[in-house]
Design a protein around this motif. Structure first.
Motif, PDB file in Angstrom:
ATOM      1  N   THR A 277     -11.215 -50.949  -8.264  1.00 30.13           N
ATOM      2  CA  THR A 277     -12.181 -51.543  -7.337  1.00 30.13           C
ATOM      3  C   THR A 277     -13.049 -52.560  -7.517  1.00 30.13           C
ATOM      4  N   ASN A 278     -12.924 -53.027  -8.660  1.00 28.95           N
ATOM      5  CA  ASN A 278     -13.599 -54.435  -9.260  1.00 28.95           C
ATOM      6  C   ASN A 278     -15.201 -54.037  -9.231  1.00 28.95           C
ATOM      7  N   MET A 279     -15.479 -52.870  -9.974  1.00 25.79           N
ATOM      8  CA  MET A 279     -16.741 -52.456 -10.330  1.00 25.79           C
ATOM      9  C   MET A 279     -17.300 -52.558 -11.999  1.00 25.79           C
ATOM     10  N   SER A 280     -18.322 -52.426 -12.125  1.00 27.33           N
ATOM     11  CA  SER A 280     -18.864 -52.614 -13.580  1.00 27.33           C
ATOM     12  C   SER A 280     -19.361 -51.220 -13.903  1.00 27.33           C
ATOM     13  N   ILE A 281     -19.365 -50.850 -15.134  1.00 23.86           N
ATOM     14  CA  ILE A 281     -19.615 -49.514 -15.618  1.00 23.86           C
ATOM     15  C   ILE A 281     -21.109 -49.655 -16.244  1.00 23.86           C
ATOM     16  N   LEU A 282     -21.762 -48.845 -15.838  1.00 21.33           N
ATOM     17  CA  LEU A 282     -23.375 -48.695 -16.394  1.00 21.33           C
ATOM     18  C   LEU A 282     -23.534 -47.286 -16.836  1.00 21.33           C
ATOM     19  N   TYR A 283     -23.175 -47.107 -18.155  1.00 18.92           N
ATOM     20  CA  TYR A 283     -23.517 -45.600 -18.830  1.00 18.92           C
ATOM     21  C   TYR A 283     -24.972 -45.212 -18.756  1.00 18.92           C
ATOM     22  N   ARG A 284     -25.329 -44.051 -18.638  1.00 14.56           N
ATOM     23  CA  ARG A 284     -26.289 -43.498 -18.747  1.00 14.56           C
ATOM     24  C   ARG A 284     -26.573 -42.914 -20.033  1.00 14.56           C
ATOM     25  N   PRO A 285     -27.597 -42.532 -20.779  1.00 16.69           N
ATOM     26  CA  PRO A 285     -27.793 -41.998 -21.888  1.00 16.69           C
ATOM     27  C   PRO A 285     -27.401 -40.710 -21.751  1.00 16.69           C
ATOM     28  N   PRO A 286     -26.941 -39.960 -22.975  1.00 15.00           N
ATOM     29  CA  PRO A 286     -26.474 -38.461 -22.778  1.00 15.00           C
ATOM     30  C   PRO A 286     -27.584 -37.481 -22.254  1.00 15.00           C
ATOM     31  N   PRO A 287     -27.390 -36.365 -21.757  1.00 11.87           N
ATOM     32  CA  PRO A 287     -28.242 -35.588 -21.085  1.00 11.87           C
ATOM     33  C   PRO A 287     -29.238 -35.050 -22.351  1.00 11.87           C
ATOM     34  N   PRO A 288     -30.376 -35.170 -21.847  1.00 10.03           N
ATOM     35  CA  PRO A 288     -31.505 -34.622 -23.115  1.00 10.03           C
ATOM     36  C   PRO A 288     -31.324 -33.073 -23.296  1.00 10.03           C
ATOM     37  N   ASP A 289     -31.785 -32.661 -24.353  1.00 12.73           N
ATOM     38  CA  ASP A 289     -31.777 -31.078 -24.962  1.00 12.73           C
ATOM     39  C   ASP A 289     -30.554 -30.408 -24.780  1.00 12.73           C
ATOM     40  N   ASN A 290     -29.564 -31.218 -25.109  1.00 22.01           N
ATOM     41  CA  ASN A 290     -28.224 -30.683 -25.220  1.00 22.01           C
ATOM     42  C   ASN A 290     -27.831 -30.096 -23.795  1.00 22.01           C
ATOM     43  N   GLY A 291     -28.089 -30.898 -22.698  1.00 23.61           N
ATOM     44  CA  GLY A 291     -27.875 -30.318 -21.405  1.00 23.61           C
ATOM     45  C   GLY A 291     -26.404 -30.134 -21.271  1.00 23.61           C
ATOM     46  N   TYR A 292     -25.657 -31.073 -21.597  1.00 25.44           N
ATOM     47  CA  TYR A 292     -24.187 -31.170 -21.314  1.00 25.44           C
ATOM     48  C   TYR A 292     -23.696 -31.098 -20.115  1.00 25.44           C
ATOM     49  N   TRP A 293     -22.954 -29.846 -19.517  1.00 23.63           N
ATOM     50  CA  TRP A 293     -22.223 -29.451 -18.420  1.00 23.63           C
ATOM     51  C   TRP A 293     -23.442 -28.762 -17.506  1.00 23.63           C
ATOM     52  N   GLY A 294     -24.614 -28.751 -17.927  1.00 23.86           N
ATOM     53  CA  GLY A 294     -25.695 -28.310 -17.194  1.00 23.86           C
ATOM     54  C   GLY A 294     -25.900 -26.865 -16.992  1.00 23.86           C
TER      55      GLY A 294
ATOM     56  N   THR B  98     -25.454 -16.917 -28.358  1.00 26.62           N
ATOM     57  CA  THR B  98     -25.411 -18.071 -27.581  1.00 26.62           C
ATOM     58  C   THR B  98     -25.333 -19.296 -28.584  1.00 26.62           C
ATOM     59  N   CYS B  99     -24.497 -20.091 -28.280  1.00 29.36           N
ATOM     60  CA  CYS B  99     -24.157 -21.455 -28.792  1.00 29.36           C
ATOM     61  C   CYS B  99     -24.954 -22.394 -28.300  1.00 29.36           C
ATOM     62  N   VAL B 100     -26.192 -23.041 -29.109  1.00 31.75           N
ATOM     63  CA  VAL B 100     -26.924 -24.040 -28.438  1.00 31.75           C
ATOM     64  C   VAL B 100     -26.231 -25.097 -28.375  1.00 31.75           C
ATOM     65  N   THR B 101     -25.579 -25.560 -29.342  1.00 29.20           N
ATOM     66  CA  THR B 101     -24.424 -26.729 -29.333  1.00 29.20           C
ATOM     67  C   THR B 101     -23.201 -26.216 -29.922  1.00 29.20           C
ATOM     68  N   PHE B 102     -22.211 -26.786 -29.107  1.00 35.68           N
ATOM     69  CA  PHE B 102     -20.571 -26.426 -29.520  1.00 35.68           C
ATOM     70  C   PHE B 102     -20.179 -26.727 -30.981  1.00 35.68           C
ATOM     71  N   GLU B 103     -20.842 -27.738 -31.437  1.00 34.55           N
ATOM     72  CA  GLU B 103     -20.680 -28.343 -32.586  1.00 34.55           C
ATOM     73  C   GLU B 103     -20.882 -27.246 -33.948  1.00 34.55           C
ATOM     74  N   GLU B 104     -22.138 -26.673 -33.560  1.00 34.95           N
ATOM     75  CA  GLU B 104     -22.766 -25.607 -34.301  1.00 34.95           C
ATOM     76  C   GLU B 104     -21.865 -24.350 -34.581  1.00 34.95           C
ATOM     77  N   CYS B 105     -21.356 -24.024 -33.361  1.00 35.58           N
ATOM     78  CA  CYS B 105     -20.394 -22.847 -33.749  1.00 35.58           C
ATOM     79  C   CYS B 105     -18.998 -23.132 -34.034  1.00 35.58           C
ATOM     80  N   GLN B 106     -18.579 -24.413 -33.987  1.00 37.86           N
ATOM     81  CA  GLN B 106     -17.268 -24.644 -34.572  1.00 37.86           C
ATOM     82  C   GLN B 106     -17.512 -24.980 -36.187  1.00 37.86           C
ATOM     83  N   ALA B 107     -18.695 -25.488 -36.341  1.00 42.70           N
ATOM     84  CA  ALA B 107     -18.800 -25.676 -38.039  1.00 42.70           C
ATOM     85  C   ALA B 107     -19.077 -24.273 -38.708  1.00 42.70           C
TER      86      ALA B 107
END
Length: 677
Positions: free
Chosen positions: A304-321, A528-537
């Motif tokens: 589509t000849n577009m440019s990518i503008l990434y936003r910062p990651p969601p705050p407070d470990n929002g992830y998938w909402g 509840t896993c606050v972050t998935f990295e925490e449970c993995q570790a």
């Protein structure tokens, strides 16, 4: 009832055969030419609709004339408009009024095809507020279709100048573009200043102006609304017949295939193997260098000849909402719904059927949710020397030793009592020496070579020697194997075993939304896993937690981070699948380039590129973790002090017992001697 309604509508149409308003002709012409037959047609208007359209009587001979030479669209005329659409039977007709509080709850089961919105206010502010409210009321419906054809009818605009009408139309286009609606036509009455300038040669009179706009008219516009364009005009001839002056399509294709570098706002966070190696430049620009969906996104913007503008990651470990319960979301869905970003990535499990305010591209991958548990730990090396045989076999061997030694001692004692003339050998008549002799046979050491010369006694001794030889042969055969590889403790391999094991199990909020039964009482130790990295570790290092998560993500994470020095995983998965999930890309509802993106995804899937990208990423992760492996080169393993822990432990334990026995013997000997004062 339907028969009565049809008869009534037919009577209305017959009564107005000689007084058919030209606005009815215009709406009918637009609908016939531009509204797809069989689609859903929505007509939305405010109560009390009324319009005055001035026109000289000589041009409207066949139209109804009223006092003051006015054409009025009153309730009766509006009934004729509705009757005309109803009797055509070409569209599924949905008639909505602004006072209807339940219109948002009604859905036809499929997307709307076309819309007619009527504003009965002559002032710009009032007309804009009316249209804005109608849009808000319509877009909350599940069958809202921003890609449909919208016709906006501004009834009382005859007092506005041409510039004012253009500004009003541009403001309406701006309001619609907030929701990515591009196919909008605004109908206004021609300004009064134009009526004396009618073309007398062609005998036409302009009545209605049709305005539209083109969001990407210039390469640098990127959807910015500059002005409304007078695209066509509804005119009347002297017989009162109406038609469009230029007869062009009022809904031309407005979305280009190339967007000339316009930015595509993307919400994402680092999540392997789909989004990897996030970098932030000095100016705050965010980029991702690796990942399946990174590559897929690059293919889409290249197309589509577009440019990518990434936003910062969601705050407070929002992830998938998380669903806040009032129609709003946090995380990636929240940024899409609030219009902060156009596209969201990161292994998004499909839930667009649950969130009305966004839609998803065609699915591009499949994922599954499984249980992940700590892999079985190896046995301590100091147990290697004892684990060759099971505990019951050791006990059986010990019992055989005691029984045979006692039997030998008793038989010898009885023999010497019967035949007192034989030379006594205290190696078998003394119970302690007898046990030591049989122990020496176990250790393949020499024992007394002069047992009584009796066939039965010597047969018992020979049988014990053969038994110990067989046991020693088997033991020494497997001992080296257990010294090198101590084996693994019991592995949790099913959900039933997990629930009986007593360990806790973690579930991330995003997973719980898709698999709500994990919150039931059947899982009392759920956390509840606050972050998935925490449970993995915690599962990999401490080994006291199981969790449910994405198979796609964990396959990469385990290969890269959670492998021991021998190249074996620290986290294992169950074979049984809890839930299969399709992965899609959520976008704002009505995103113009959605069709092009879907085509790219389809081509990538058919070419097998996604599987190839994933294979390469996993291979690189395996190579990265392999540098920390301590596997021996070649086929054989050199025994080290670590492998021989068990023999040395037992050696030192034997030394300790020997020293204790020596000290005890010396103390007893010292006490046995007489002591004189």
């Amino acid at each position: 009832m339907n028969v009565i309604l049809t008869i009534l509508l037919c009577c209305l149409m017959s009564a107005s055969a000689e007084a058919k308003p030209h606005i009815l002709q215009c709406l009918h012409d637009i609908a016939e030419r531009h509204f797809e037959a069989g689609s859903n047609l929505v007509i939305y208007y405010s109560m009390g609709v009324h319009v005055n359209l001035h026109a000289p009587s000589k041009y409207v001979k066949s139209l109804r004339q009223v006092e003051s030479n006015l054409l009025q669209m009153d309730i009766h005329t509006w009934d004729l408009v509705l009757a005309d659409f109803y009797l055509s039977e070409k569209w599924t007709f949905l008639h909505v009024q602004s006072h209807d509080e339940h219109n948002s709850k009604y859905a036809l089961g499929r997307k709307h095809g076309s819309y007619i919105l009527i504003a009965a206010h002559g002032q710009i502010e009032e007309a804009m507020e009316d249209i804005r409210q109608q849009i808000i009321n319509l877009k909350v419906r599940r069958d809202w279709n921003p890609r449909g054809n919208f016709l906006i009818l501004l009834l009382q605009t005859d007092t506005l100048s041409e510039d004012a009408q253009k500004k009003l139309a541009a403001a309406i286009f701006t309001e619609f573009w907030k929701y990515w609606v591009a196919n909008v036509v605004v109908l206004t009455s021609c300004p009064e200043t134009r009526r004396p300038d009618a073309d007398s040669e062609k005998d036409i009179l302009p009545v209605l102006d049709a305005y539209t706009w083109f969001p990407y008219r210039t390469p640098a516009s990127c959807g910015e609304i500059t002005e409304a364009i007078l695209y066509d005009r509804w005119v009347l001839d002297k017989e009162g017949n109406g038609h469009f002056l230029y007869n062009v399509s009022l809904y031309p294709h407005k979305i280009p295939k190339h967007f000339h570098g316009c930015p595509l706002r993307v919400s994402a966070f680092e999540y392997p193997p789909v989004m990897m190696r996030m970098k932030t430049d000095k100016d705050g620009t965010i980029s991702y260098e690796e990942g399946i969906e990174v590559k897929l996104l690059h293919e889409m913007v290249k197309r589509t000849n577009m440019s990518i503008l990434y936003r910062p990651p969601p705050p407070d470990n929002g992830y998938w909402g998380e669903d806040l319960g009032n129609g709003s979301w946090t995380g990636l869905p929240g940024e899409i719904i609030r219009g902060y970003s156009d596209v969201a990535l990161d292994n998004f499990w499909y839930k667009c059927h649950l969130i009305n305010e966004m839609e998803c591209l065609v699915p591009h991958f499949e994922d599954s949710a499984r249980w992940f548990v700590p892999c079985a730990k190896p046995y301590p090396r100091w147990t290697s020397i004892t684990r060759v045989f099971k505990a019951y076999l050791w006990l059986g061997f010990l019992a055989a030793y005691i029984i045979v030694a006692l039997f030998m001692w008793i038989v010898v004692k009885v023999h010497y009592k019967i035949r007192s003339s034989d030379t006594h050998n205290d190696a078998y008549t003394n119970i302690i020496k007898c046990f030591l002799n049989f122990w020496a046979v176990i250790l393949v050491e020499s024992a007394s070579d002069d047992p009584p010369r009796v066939l039965s006694i010597r047969s018992v001794f020979l049988m014990w020697v053969l038994y110990c030889w067989a046991v020693n042969t088997v033991y020494q055969t497997f001992l080296t194997t257990y010294l090198v590889d101590t084996g693994l403790q019991s592995q949790i391999s099913s959900e039933e075993e997990l629930l009986r094991s007593g360990i806790e199990y973690g579930v991330h909020k995003a997973v719980l939304f898709h698999i709500p039964h994990l919150a039931s009482k059947h899982y009392p130790r759920r956390i509840t896993c606050v972050t998935f990295e925490e449970c993995q570790a915690r599962a990999a290092i401490k080994g006291d937690l199981a969790f449910v998560f994405s198979t796609l993500n964990m396959a990469y994470v385990i290969a890269e981070k959670y492998m021991d020095g021998n190249g074996k995983p620290l986290i294992c998965k169950f074979d049984e699948v809890i839930s299969n999930q399709i992965i899609s890309t959520p976008v704002q509802k009505g995103l113009p380039m959605m069709g092009e993106f879907n085509d790219v995804i389809q081509y990538v899937i058919e070419a097998g590129l996604l599987e190839e990208w994933l294979k390469n990423i996993k291979y690189k992760a395996t190579l990265t973790s392999a540098k920390d492996f301590s596997l021996p080169p070649g086929e054989y393993t050199k025994l080290t002090l670590e492998h021989l822990q068990s023999p040395f432990y037992f050696l030192f334990l034997g030394y300790l017992f020997s020293v204790v026995a020596l000290i005890g013997e010396m103390v007893l000997r010292w006490k046995a001697k007489p002591h004189y004062k």
